[in-house]
Design a protein around this motif. Sequence first.
Motif, short mmCIF file in Angstrom:
data_model
loop_
_atom_site.label_atom_id
_atom_site.label_comp_id
_atom_site.label_asym_id
_atom_site.label_seq_id
_atom_site.Cartn_x
_atom_site.Cartn_y
_atom_site.Cartn_z
N ILE A 1 0.84 -1.20 0.00
CA ILE A 1 0.00 0.00 0.00
C ILE A 1 0.88 1.25 0.00
O ILE A 1 0.64 2.20 -0.74
N LYS A 2 1.90 1.22 0.82
CA LYS A 2 2.84 2.34 0.93
C LYS A 2 3.51 2.63 -0.42
O LYS A 2 3.57 3.78 -0.86
N LYS A 3 3.98 1.58 -1.09
CA LYS A 3 4.62 1.75 -2.40
C LYS A 3 3.63 2.28 -3.43
O LYS A 3 3.97 3.12 -4.26
N TYR A 4 2.40 1.79 -3.38
CA TYR A 4 1.37 2.24 -4.32
C TYR A 4 1.10 3.74 -4.14
O TYR A 4 1.04 4.49 -5.11
N LEU A 5 0.92 4.17 -2.90
CA LEU A 5 0.66 5.59 -2.64
C LEU A 5 1.83 6.46 -3.08
O LEU A 5 1.64 7.54 -3.64
N GLU A 6 3.03 5.98 -2.85
CA GLU A 6 4.21 6.75 -3.24
C GLU A 6 4.33 6.84 -4.77
O GLU A 6 4.56 7.90 -5.32
N PHE A 7 4.13 5.71 -5.44
CA PHE A 7 4.25 5.68 -6.89
C PHE A 7 3.12 6.45 -7.57
O PHE A 7 3.34 7.24 -8.48
N THR A 8 1.89 6.21 -7.13
CA THR A 8 0.72 6.79 -7.79
C THR A 8 0.52 8.26 -7.48
O THR A 8 0.19 9.04 -8.36
N TYR A 9 0.69 8.63 -6.22
CA TYR A 9 0.36 9.99 -5.79
C TYR A 9 1.55 10.80 -5.30
O TYR A 9 1.41 11.97 -4.97
N GLY A 10 2.71 10.16 -5.18
CA GLY A 10 3.86 10.88 -4.62
C GLY A 10 3.74 11.09 -3.12
O GLY A 10 4.36 11.97 -2.55
N ILE A 11 2.93 10.24 -2.46
CA ILE A 11 2.70 10.34 -1.02
C ILE A 11 3.70 9.46 -0.29
O ILE A 11 3.81 8.27 -0.56
N ASN A 12 4.42 10.04 0.66
CA ASN A 12 5.36 9.28 1.46
C ASN A 12 4.72 8.97 2.81
O ASN A 12 4.32 9.89 3.52
N MET A 13 4.64 7.71 3.14
CA MET A 13 4.04 7.29 4.39
C MET A 13 5.04 7.45 5.54
O MET A 13 6.24 7.46 5.34
N TYR A 14 4.51 7.57 6.74
CA TYR A 14 5.32 7.80 7.94
C TYR A 14 6.20 6.60 8.25
O TYR A 14 7.38 6.75 8.51
N LEU A 15 5.63 5.41 8.25
CA LEU A 15 6.38 4.21 8.63
C LEU A 15 6.85 3.44 7.42
O LEU A 15 6.22 3.34 6.45
#
Length: 121
Positions: free
Chosen positions: A107-121
């Motif tokens: 999920i973290k990789k998807y958000l980063e790749f798709t939206y440029g969102i970096n997760m906290y953990l």
Amino acid sequence: MGIDYLVCEVCGEGFPDVMEYGFCGNCEATLCEDCFADMQVKYGEIGEDHEQACNVGEFAPNKCDECTKPKIDTKKFETFMYYLAKDEVKPEFLKRADLTLEDYESIKKYLEFTYGINMYL
């Protein structure tokens, strides 16, 4: 003079400019033949009296899926996800949600790749 290739902004498919294609009457996105026809049916045509009719054609759809897609402020979403992850993504949360650490990483990789969102953990 040659053939140029375009990309439909709704389905993402590439197509040569010698095929039938058109533009959205609202955002002027390039639409392949199939998406153009689908958007005409879904949203109707702009008609000859529309201010954009001379630019995109009177048979252009009023809207397309791309210009009606909900928009998000990615910085605000990143902040939201940061606090959500910071406060909630702990082993007991993942267990309650029936997620593994690998699921969370995906999920973290998807958000980063798709939206440029970096997760906290």
